[in-house]
Design a protein around this motif. Sequence first.
Motif, mmCIF file in Angstrom:
data_model
loop_
_atom_site.group_PDB
_atom_site.id
_atom_site.type_symbol
_atom_site.label_atom_id
_atom_site.label_comp_id
_atom_site.label_asym_id
_atom_site.label_seq_id
_atom_site.Cartn_x
_atom_site.Cartn_y
_atom_site.Cartn_z
ATOM 1 N N ALA A 185 0.812 -1.220 0.000
ATOM 2 C CA ALA A 185 0.000 0.000 0.000
ATOM 3 C C ALA A 185 0.843 1.267 0.000
ATOM 4 C CB ALA A 185 -0.945 0.006 1.197
ATOM 5 N N VAL A 186 1.975 1.269 0.717
ATOM 6 C CA VAL A 186 2.780 2.489 0.820
ATOM 7 C C VAL A 186 3.804 2.620 -0.308
ATOM 8 C CG1 VAL A 186 2.504 2.561 3.325
ATOM 9 C CG2 VAL A 186 4.584 1.554 2.345
ATOM 10 N N ASP A 187 3.975 1.592 -1.085
ATOM 11 C CA ASP A 187 5.005 1.594 -2.124
ATOM 12 C C ASP A 187 4.720 2.632 -3.213
ATOM 13 O OD1 ASP A 187 6.127 0.310 -4.859
ATOM 14 O OD2 ASP A 187 7.375 -0.264 -3.162
ATOM 15 N N PHE A 188 5.753 3.342 -3.624
ATOM 16 C CA PHE A 188 5.623 4.329 -4.700
ATOM 17 C C PHE A 188 5.052 3.701 -5.962
ATOM 18 C CE2 PHE A 188 7.492 6.022 -8.631
ATOM 19 C CZ PHE A 188 6.892 7.269 -8.647
ATOM 20 N N HIS A 189 5.528 2.505 -6.303
ATOM 21 C CA HIS A 189 5.075 1.870 -7.543
ATOM 22 C C HIS A 189 3.591 1.477 -7.479
ATOM 23 C CE1 HIS A 189 9.506 1.379 -7.911
ATOM 24 N NE2 HIS A 189 9.205 1.919 -9.075
ATOM 25 N N VAL A 231 -2.790 5.292 -9.466
ATOM 26 C CA VAL A 231 -3.184 6.668 -9.776
ATOM 27 C C VAL A 231 -2.782 7.065 -11.192
ATOM 28 C CG1 VAL A 231 -2.905 9.090 -9.104
ATOM 29 C CG2 VAL A 231 -3.159 7.317 -7.345
ATOM 30 N N ARG A 232 -1.535 6.885 -11.525
ATOM 31 C CA ARG A 232 -1.048 7.344 -12.828
ATOM 32 C C ARG A 232 -1.447 6.415 -13.975
ATOM 33 N NH1 ARG A 232 3.134 11.419 -12.235
ATOM 34 N NH2 ARG A 232 2.146 12.812 -10.746
ATOM 35 N N GLU A 233 -1.364 5.110 -13.750
ATOM 36 C CA GLU A 233 -1.634 4.169 -14.836
ATOM 37 C C GLU A 233 -3.100 3.751 -14.921
ATOM 38 O OE1 GLU A 233 1.164 0.956 -14.473
ATOM 39 O OE2 GLU A 233 2.852 2.348 -14.303
ATOM 40 N N GLN A 234 -3.733 3.500 -13.782
ATOM 41 C CA GLN A 234 -5.121 3.025 -13.790
ATOM 42 C C GLN A 234 -6.138 4.154 -13.688
ATOM 43 O OE1 GLN A 234 -5.933 -0.170 -14.478
ATOM 44 N NE2 GLN A 234 -3.729 -0.379 -14.776
ATOM 45 N N GLY A 235 -5.678 5.354 -13.382
ATOM 46 C CA GLY A 235 -6.560 6.511 -13.373
ATOM 47 C C GLY A 235 -7.424 6.688 -12.140
ATOM 48 N N LEU A 236 -7.096 5.978 -11.053
ATOM 49 C CA LEU A 236 -7.853 6.192 -9.817
ATOM 50 C C LEU A 236 -7.482 7.548 -9.234
ATOM 51 C CD1 LEU A 236 -7.497 2.755 -7.959
ATOM 52 C CD2 LEU A 236 -9.372 3.523 -9.415
ATOM 53 N N THR A 237 -8.406 8.152 -8.523
ATOM 54 C CA THR A 237 -8.059 9.349 -7.762
ATOM 55 C C THR A 237 -7.234 8.891 -6.562
ATOM 56 O OG1 THR A 237 -9.986 9.236 -6.298
ATOM 57 C CG2 THR A 237 -10.252 10.457 -8.399
ATOM 58 N N GLU A 238 -6.561 9.823 -5.917
ATOM 59 C CA GLU A 238 -5.814 9.452 -4.716
ATOM 60 C C GLU A 238 -6.752 8.892 -3.658
ATOM 61 O OE1 GLU A 238 -2.895 12.136 -3.153
ATOM 62 O OE2 GLU A 238 -2.129 12.555 -5.161
ATOM 63 N N HIS A 239 -7.922 9.486 -3.517
ATOM 64 C CA HIS A 239 -8.903 8.994 -2.538
ATOM 65 C C HIS A 239 -9.305 7.549 -2.859
ATOM 66 C CE1 HIS A 239 -12.170 8.996 0.347
ATOM 67 N NE2 HIS A 239 -12.962 8.559 -0.611
ATOM 68 N N GLU A 240 -9.573 7.261 -4.123
ATOM 69 C CA GLU A 240 -9.954 5.893 -4.511
ATOM 70 C C GLU A 240 -8.811 4.912 -4.253
ATOM 71 O OE1 GLU A 240 -13.073 6.847 -8.162
ATOM 72 O OE2 GLU A 240 -10.907 6.869 -8.563
#
Length: 104
Positions: free
Chosen positions: A69-73, A79-88
């Motif tokens: 969960a905490v990993d940068f990747h 967020v960047r690849e799948q398009g989730l918001t940070e909240h999601e």
Amino acid sequence: RNVLPELYTYWAQNAAMAANILRDAQVLSHLGVGRRLLALQRDAVEVLASGWSPADLHPPALAATIRIAVDFHTWQCLVREQGLTEHEAIELALTWTQCLASTP
């Protein structure tokens, strides 16, 4: 719910730097490259895991789930690849951890 938003905001604000450091750390770790960033992730796992009762979960599974969960990747993928918001992305990561508590 408090640590992940701060960490994910950090990843968002420092994505290019974190990506470069973590890339370089794979081949230059013997020179200390990425040491602080990797320590940040380790410390986050310890802080988050300390909030759970050991009786509720198996510590290795909890640590592994929080580590993901905490990993940068993970942030980058969600967020960047799948398009989730940070909240999601945060809610998804919390769901992973909460699933451990509901497993016998």
